[in-house]
Scaffold this motif. Structure first.
Motif, PDB file in Angstrom:
ATOM      1  N   LEU A 107       0.945  -1.159  -0.092  1.00 10.82           N
ATOM      2  CA  LEU A 107       0.008  -0.110   0.085  1.00 10.82           C
ATOM      3  C   LEU A 107       0.853   1.210  -0.095  1.00 10.82           C
ATOM      4  O   LEU A 107       1.779   1.325   0.787  1.00 10.82           O
ATOM      5  N   VAL A 108       0.518   2.282  -0.711  1.00  2.88           N
ATOM      6  CA  VAL A 108       1.368   3.592  -0.911  1.00  2.88           C
ATOM      7  C   VAL A 108       0.689   4.384   0.225  1.00  2.88           C
ATOM      8  O   VAL A 108      -0.167   4.091   0.886  1.00  2.88           O
ATOM      9  N   TRP A 109       1.679   5.449   0.408  1.00  4.87           N
ATOM     10  CA  TRP A 109       1.403   6.166   2.056  1.00  4.87           C
ATOM     11  C   TRP A 109       0.205   6.853   1.652  1.00  4.87           C
ATOM     12  O   TRP A 109      -0.222   7.321   2.810  1.00  4.87           O
ATOM     13  N   GLU A 110      -0.292   7.109   0.588  1.00  2.00           N
ATOM     14  CA  GLU A 110      -1.617   7.986   0.583  1.00  2.00           C
ATOM     15  C   GLU A 110      -2.814   7.324  -0.106  1.00  2.00           C
ATOM     16  O   GLU A 110      -2.573   6.631  -1.364  1.00  2.00           O
ATOM     17  N   LYS A 111      -4.023   7.314   0.446  1.00  2.77           N
ATOM     18  CA  LYS A 111      -5.162   6.830  -0.306  1.00  2.77           C
ATOM     19  C   LYS A 111      -6.259   7.721   0.003  1.00  2.77           C
ATOM     20  O   LYS A 111      -6.671   8.128   1.240  1.00  2.77           O
ATOM     21  N   CYS A 112      -6.818   8.334  -0.952  1.00  6.06           N
ATOM     22  CA  CYS A 112      -8.107   9.273  -1.062  1.00  6.06           C
ATOM     23  C   CYS A 112      -9.334   8.557  -1.577  1.00  6.06           C
ATOM     24  O   CYS A 112      -9.340   7.644  -2.519  1.00  6.06           O
ATOM     25  N   PHE A 113     -10.483   8.775  -1.064  1.00  8.70           N
ATOM     26  CA  PHE A 113     -11.627   8.249  -1.381  1.00  8.70           C
ATOM     27  C   PHE A 113     -12.617   9.580  -1.390  1.00  8.70           C
ATOM     28  O   PHE A 113     -12.429  10.442  -0.833  1.00  8.70           O
ATOM     29  N   PRO A 114     -13.616   9.351  -2.139  1.00  8.02           N
ATOM     30  CA  PRO A 114     -14.935  10.319  -1.882  1.00  8.02           C
ATOM     31  C   PRO A 114     -15.552  10.100  -0.686  1.00  8.02           C
ATOM     32  O   PRO A 114     -15.466   8.924  -0.097  1.00  8.02           O
ATOM     33  N   TRP A 115     -16.037  10.968   0.035  1.00  8.10           N
ATOM     34  CA  TRP A 115     -16.606  10.828   1.433  1.00  8.10           C
ATOM     35  C   TRP A 115     -17.990  10.811   1.366  1.00  8.10           C
ATOM     36  O   TRP A 115     -18.453  11.752   0.697  1.00  8.10           O
ATOM     37  N   TYR A 116     -18.572   9.739   2.205  1.00  9.28           N
ATOM     38  CA  TYR A 116     -20.051   9.657   1.949  1.00  9.28           C
ATOM     39  C   TYR A 116     -20.606   9.665   3.261  1.00  9.28           C
ATOM     40  O   TYR A 116     -20.143   9.123   4.134  1.00  9.28           O
ATOM     41  N   HIS A 117     -21.907  10.088   3.142  1.00  3.59           N
ATOM     42  CA  HIS A 117     -22.920   9.827   4.080  1.00  3.59           C
ATOM     43  C   HIS A 117     -23.929   8.760   3.738  1.00  3.59           C
ATOM     44  O   HIS A 117     -24.016   8.824   2.568  1.00  3.59           O
ATOM     45  N   LEU A 118     -24.159   7.993   4.818  1.00  2.00           N
ATOM     46  CA  LEU A 118     -25.242   7.031   4.584  1.00  2.00           C
ATOM     47  C   LEU A 118     -26.795   7.700   4.435  1.00  2.00           C
ATOM     48  O   LEU A 118     -27.116   8.073   5.820  1.00  2.00           O
ATOM     49  N   CYS A 119     -27.523   8.052   3.493  1.00  2.00           N
ATOM     50  CA  CYS A 119     -28.893   8.666   3.721  1.00  2.00           C
ATOM     51  C   CYS A 119     -29.843   7.165   3.966  1.00  2.00           C
ATOM     52  O   CYS A 119     -29.946   6.498   3.385  1.00  2.00           O
ATOM     53  N   ARG A 120     -30.416   7.633   5.101  1.00  2.00           N
ATOM     54  CA  ARG A 120     -31.579   6.734   5.588  1.00  2.00           C
ATOM     55  C   ARG A 120     -32.815   7.440   5.717  1.00  2.00           C
ATOM     56  O   ARG A 120     -32.795   8.573   6.392  1.00  2.00           O
ATOM     57  N   PRO A 121     -33.894   6.974   5.461  1.00  2.00           N
ATOM     58  CA  PRO A 121     -35.192   7.690   5.748  1.00  2.00           C
ATOM     59  C   PRO A 121     -35.554   8.127   7.268  1.00  2.00           C
ATOM     60  O   PRO A 121     -36.118   8.968   7.222  1.00  2.00           O
ATOM     61  N   ASN A 122     -35.051   7.236   8.214  1.00  2.00           N
ATOM     62  CA  ASN A 122     -35.150   7.690   9.579  1.00  2.00           C
ATOM     63  C   ASN A 122     -33.911   8.098  10.228  1.00  2.00           C
ATOM     64  O   ASN A 122     -34.033   8.498  11.522  1.00  2.00           O
ATOM     65  N   LYS A 123     -32.852   8.587   9.380  1.00  2.00           N
ATOM     66  CA  LYS A 123     -31.820   9.421  10.013  1.00  2.00           C
ATOM     67  C   LYS A 123     -31.270  10.187   9.096  1.00  2.00           C
ATOM     68  O   LYS A 123     -30.764   9.918   8.223  1.00  2.00           O
ATOM     69  N   LEU A 124     -31.938  11.706   9.211  1.00  2.00           N
ATOM     70  CA  LEU A 124     -31.406  12.612   8.169  1.00  2.00           C
ATOM     71  C   LEU A 124     -30.134  13.130   8.489  1.00  2.00           C
ATOM     72  O   LEU A 124     -29.885  13.443   9.394  1.00  2.00           O
ATOM     73  N   LEU A 125     -29.238  13.180   7.199  1.00  2.00           N
ATOM     74  CA  LEU A 125     -28.042  13.789   7.398  1.00  2.00           C
ATOM     75  C   LEU A 125     -27.750  14.652   6.287  1.00  2.00           C
ATOM     76  O   LEU A 125     -28.589  14.733   5.461  1.00  2.00           O
ATOM     77  N   PRO A 126     -26.731  15.483   6.335  1.00  2.00           N
ATOM     78  CA  PRO A 126     -26.673  16.546   5.408  1.00  2.00           C
ATOM     79  C   PRO A 126     -26.423  15.772   3.962  1.00  2.00           C
ATOM     80  O   PRO A 126     -25.854  14.825   3.697  1.00  2.00           O
ATOM     81  N   GLY A 127     -27.171  16.584   2.982  1.00  2.00           N
ATOM     82  CA  GLY A 127     -27.613  16.107   1.837  1.00  2.00           C
ATOM     83  C   GLY A 127     -28.352  14.828   1.619  1.00  2.00           C
ATOM     84  O   GLY A 127     -28.641  14.528   0.495  1.00  2.00           O
ATOM     85  N   CYS A 128     -29.257  14.564   2.613  1.00  2.00           N
ATOM     86  CA  CYS A 128     -30.422  13.615   2.585  1.00  2.00           C
ATOM     87  C   CYS A 128     -31.554  14.304   2.405  1.00  2.00           C
ATOM     88  O   CYS A 128     -32.001  15.271   2.957  1.00  2.00           O
ATOM     89  N   LYS A 129     -32.440  13.443   1.832  1.00  2.00           N
ATOM     90  CA  LYS A 129     -33.884  13.691   1.961  1.00  2.00           C
ATOM     91  C   LYS A 129     -34.868  12.722   2.485  1.00  2.00           C
ATOM     92  O   LYS A 129     -34.233  11.536   2.577  1.00  2.00           O
ATOM     93  N   LYS A 130     -36.209  13.060   2.848  1.00  2.00           N
ATOM     94  CA  LYS A 130     -36.740  12.113   3.226  1.00  2.00           C
ATOM     95  C   LYS A 130     -37.526  11.198   2.225  1.00  2.00           C
ATOM     96  O   LYS A 130     -37.391  11.580   1.056  1.00  2.00           O
TER      97      LYS A 130
END
Length: 238
Positions: free
Chosen positions: A191-214
């Motif tokens: 493994l190289v010294w740096e690994k980057c990812f898109p960062w995600y929230h898990l959107c769930r109907p019963n737990k609203l997080l930034p960027g999530c909708k009902k």
């Protein structure tokens, strides 16, 4: 208070495992403590790629900085995360999520309680931006890790790129500050010294997080990138 040594932490190993199992039982009741992160792209890489690769080094004593409900289950996997698993967090509200070897303190206060060169690895995930935001604040933390890590020990940290959760300018990590203390960006295994990812929230109907909708199905929604860095301490230019 005398300084804790590697031997002190290892002597508490059995108590730590017993405590962890009891703690996980208390946290059960609906979702498991780590359920909110299950399937997260970054977490899949951590627990199927990075941590198994680190486990080949057979760490004895590991420090994990920052605890929450979704970190508690790590304590029951000593072969993967380290036999003597030490945690630190200044928050009184999250004490129940720490291990039996838990310090209620800021990480830079640990040299007052722990002897030097105790840890084989330090995990510092997602803390930058929640306190040590500025370059000077980070230098204090890096210096603390150089005191706590044994020569050849690993520092594994991550942060959300171009983001300052506490406000202010985006958090930046300056490689030269780590190199000045004897850290080398070496990676681990293949493994190289740096690994980057898109960062995600898990959107769930019963737990609203930034960027999530009902009224939407469970879905990982992209928020911002996050990067992981793997350094070793005290090995010169190797």
């Amino acid at each position: 208070l005398s300084n804790f040594t590697r031997e002190d932490f290892l002597k508490m190993q059995n108590d730590r495992i017993r405590y962890a199992k009891e703690r996980c039982k208390l946290l059960e009741g609906g979702a498991a403590p780590h359920d909110v992160l299950e399937g997260h792209p970054t977490q899949v890489w951590l627990h199927t790629v990075l941590f198994p690769e680190l486990a080949k080094r057979k760490f004895k004593v590991v420090l994990d900085v920052g605890v929450q409900y979704y970190t508690s289950w790590k304590f029951t996997k000593p072969d993967l995360y380290g036999q003597a698993y030490v945690t630190v967090d200044p928050g009184l509200s999250v004490v129940q999520f720490g291990g039996v070897n838990h310090f209620v303190a800021h990480v830079e206060e640990l040299p007052s309680y722990i002897a030097p060169a105790v840890f084989d690895a330090v995990y510092f995930a997602g803390v930058l931006g929640r306190g040590p935001n500025t370059r000077e604040q980070q230098k204090v933390v890096w210096t603390t890790f150089s005191y706590l890590l044994r020569p050849g020990g690993y520092l594994v940290y991550s942060w959300n790129v171009n983001t300052s959760i506490d406000g202010g300018p985006p958090v930046e990590v300056h490689k030269e500050d780590l190199e000045a203390l004897g850290f080398n960006a070496t990676g681990v295994g293949s493994l190289v010294w740096e690994k980057c990812f898109p960062w995600y929230h898990l959107c769930r109907p019963n737990k609203l997080l930034p960027g999530c909708k009902k009224n939407i199905p469970d879905i990982w929604r992209h928020i911002k990138p996050t990067c992981w860095h793997i350094w070793r301490f005290g090995l010169g230019n190797r």
